[in-house]
Scaffold this active site. Structure first.
Site, PDB file in Angstrom:
ATOM      1  N   CYS A   1      32.577  43.571  35.184  1.00 13.44           N
ATOM      2  CA  CYS A   1      33.312  42.218  35.666  1.00 13.44           C
ATOM      3  C   CYS A   1      32.556  41.588  36.829  1.00 13.44           C
ATOM      4  O   CYS A   1      32.904  40.523  37.163  1.00 13.44           O
ATOM      5  CB  CYS A   1      34.727  42.409  35.895  1.00 13.44           C
TER       6      CYS A   1
ATOM      7  N   HIS B   1      36.925  36.809  40.014  1.00 12.89           N
ATOM      8  CA  HIS B   1      37.190  37.220  38.833  1.00 12.89           C
ATOM      9  C   HIS B   1      38.615  37.302  38.395  1.00 12.89           C
ATOM     10  O   HIS B   1      39.379  37.743  39.091  1.00 12.89           O
ATOM     11  CB  HIS B   1      36.532  38.765  38.676  1.00 12.89           C
TER      12      HIS B   1
ATOM     13  N   ASN C   1      41.930  38.129  30.988  1.00  8.28           N
ATOM     14  CA  ASN C   1      40.537  38.750  31.555  1.00  8.28           C
ATOM     15  C   ASN C   1      39.491  38.681  30.607  1.00  8.28           C
ATOM     16  O   ASN C   1      39.262  39.401  29.821  1.00  8.28           O
ATOM     17  CB  ASN C   1      40.866  40.377  32.172  1.00  8.28           C
TER      18      ASN C   1
END
Length: 333
Positions: free
Chosen positions: A116, A258, A288
């Site tokens: 990520c 993020h 996500n």
């Protein structure tokens, strides 16, 4: 200027997501969960999922083309393509496939894997290549299809992830340097908190040689540990990046984190004393999307007119490794 060679500006962005999506209500028919349970704990309302006929490289190429069009740069002028992904179509990498699909025939292309944090690491890497004078036009892509790597019977993880891609074009500039400061970190001792590990049985080939024959297991995550890690480290790394940029939190126009969990984003903005209206979030729509989440959120904010030329953006990626980082940049050329 930066004291190196060329200065760096970000001249275009683009994103792509699959048309199909799975809502919380639909997901509750697959695994024991509910819309209220998911939203209250994550802020996610749905996630876009790539059909088996859609490749990671196709999503990445779509985002790349949009970024190039905004930047008014021909694919033939791109020197380097950096693809940040943990879910390539080919374990040897998918960047070269993207290069071929968009017609960037001059470019060297390779993958970066930092989960990520991948897009942020890619952006810093592009900056360094440009500042040293090695390349002038670099395409940075973050793309992941984690729907193919989660356990759809595990409600702790399958509710979180969606698929997508985002990209930016970084270019050398003789006068303006819009990459203002950054800070990167890793802590491999915490790898067990979030991983996608290769496991299997041993296969003896001869006396003294036993290789492992197996496959990658679904993504595993300790949600509480990841939350504690992110809330502690992200504000700290953003403040360090601000210090390197000779700026303070009062100079930030937008916070683009993020998109992991709304609770994390709320806690980080609170610790930085930034009002909620300065936080860019599209988590409810996409979930996500790992390395894609930052450029995807940035692209939507730019195209909607929210982020304007000259705005100062603080961004942070964090995740498996564990890796985390912060970067401060000014939008536009």
């Amino acid at each position: 200027m930066n004291g190196f060679g060329a200065a760096v500006v970000i001249t275009g962005c683009g994103s792509a997501t699959p048309a199909q999506f799975l809502s919380n209500e639909e997901l509750s028919q697959i695994v024991e969960t509910s819309d209220e349970w998911i939203k209250s704990r994550t802020g996610i309302g749905k996630r876009h999922l790539a059909d088996r006929s859609v490749s990671l490289s196709q999503l990445a190429a779509q985002a790349a083309i949009k970024a190039l069009e905004m930047a008014q740069v021909s694919p033939r002028d791109i020197d380097l393509i950096l693809l940040a992904t943990s879910t390539p179509d080919d374990l040897f990498g998918s960047a070269a496939q993207v290069q071929s699909q968009i017609g960037a025939n001059r470019a060297i292309a390779f993958d970066l894997t930092a989960a990520c944090s991948g897009f942020l690491v890619g952006l810093v890497t592009a900056t360094q290549f440009i500042r040293t004078g090695t390349y002038r036009n670099v395409l940075v892509i973050g793309a992941d299809v984690l729907s193919r790597w989660v356990d759809w019977n595990d409600r702790a993880t399958c509710v979180l992830f969606g698929d997508g891609a985002g990209a930016v074009v970084c270019q050398a500039n003789d006068t303006k340097d819009n990459i203002l400061g950054f800070e990167l970190h890793s802590d491999g001792s915490q790898n067990g908190s979030l991983n996608l590990a290769y496991e299997g049985e041993e296969l003896p080939l001869k006396q003294g040689i036993r290789v492992q024959k197996g496959t990658y297991k679904p993504l595993r995550m300790n949600g509480r540990e990841v939350y504690r890690f992110a809330v502690a480290k992200v504000p700290e790394v953003i403040e360090k990046a601000l210090y390197r940029a000779n700026l303070t939190t009062s100079d930030i126009d937008w916070l683009v984190l993020h998109q992991a969990n709304q609770r994390i984003m709320d806690a980080v903005s609170e610790r930085l004393k930034l009002p909620p209206e300065k936080v860019i979030s599209n988590l409810s729509e996409y979930g996500n999307t790992s390395a894609a989440s930052i450029p995807l959120a940035l692209d939507e904010a730019v195209r909607s007119g929210k982020v304007k030329k000259g705005d100062i953006i603080a961004s942070s990626g964090f995740g498996a490794g564990l890796t985390w980082g912060g970067i401060i940049f000014r939008w536009g050329d």
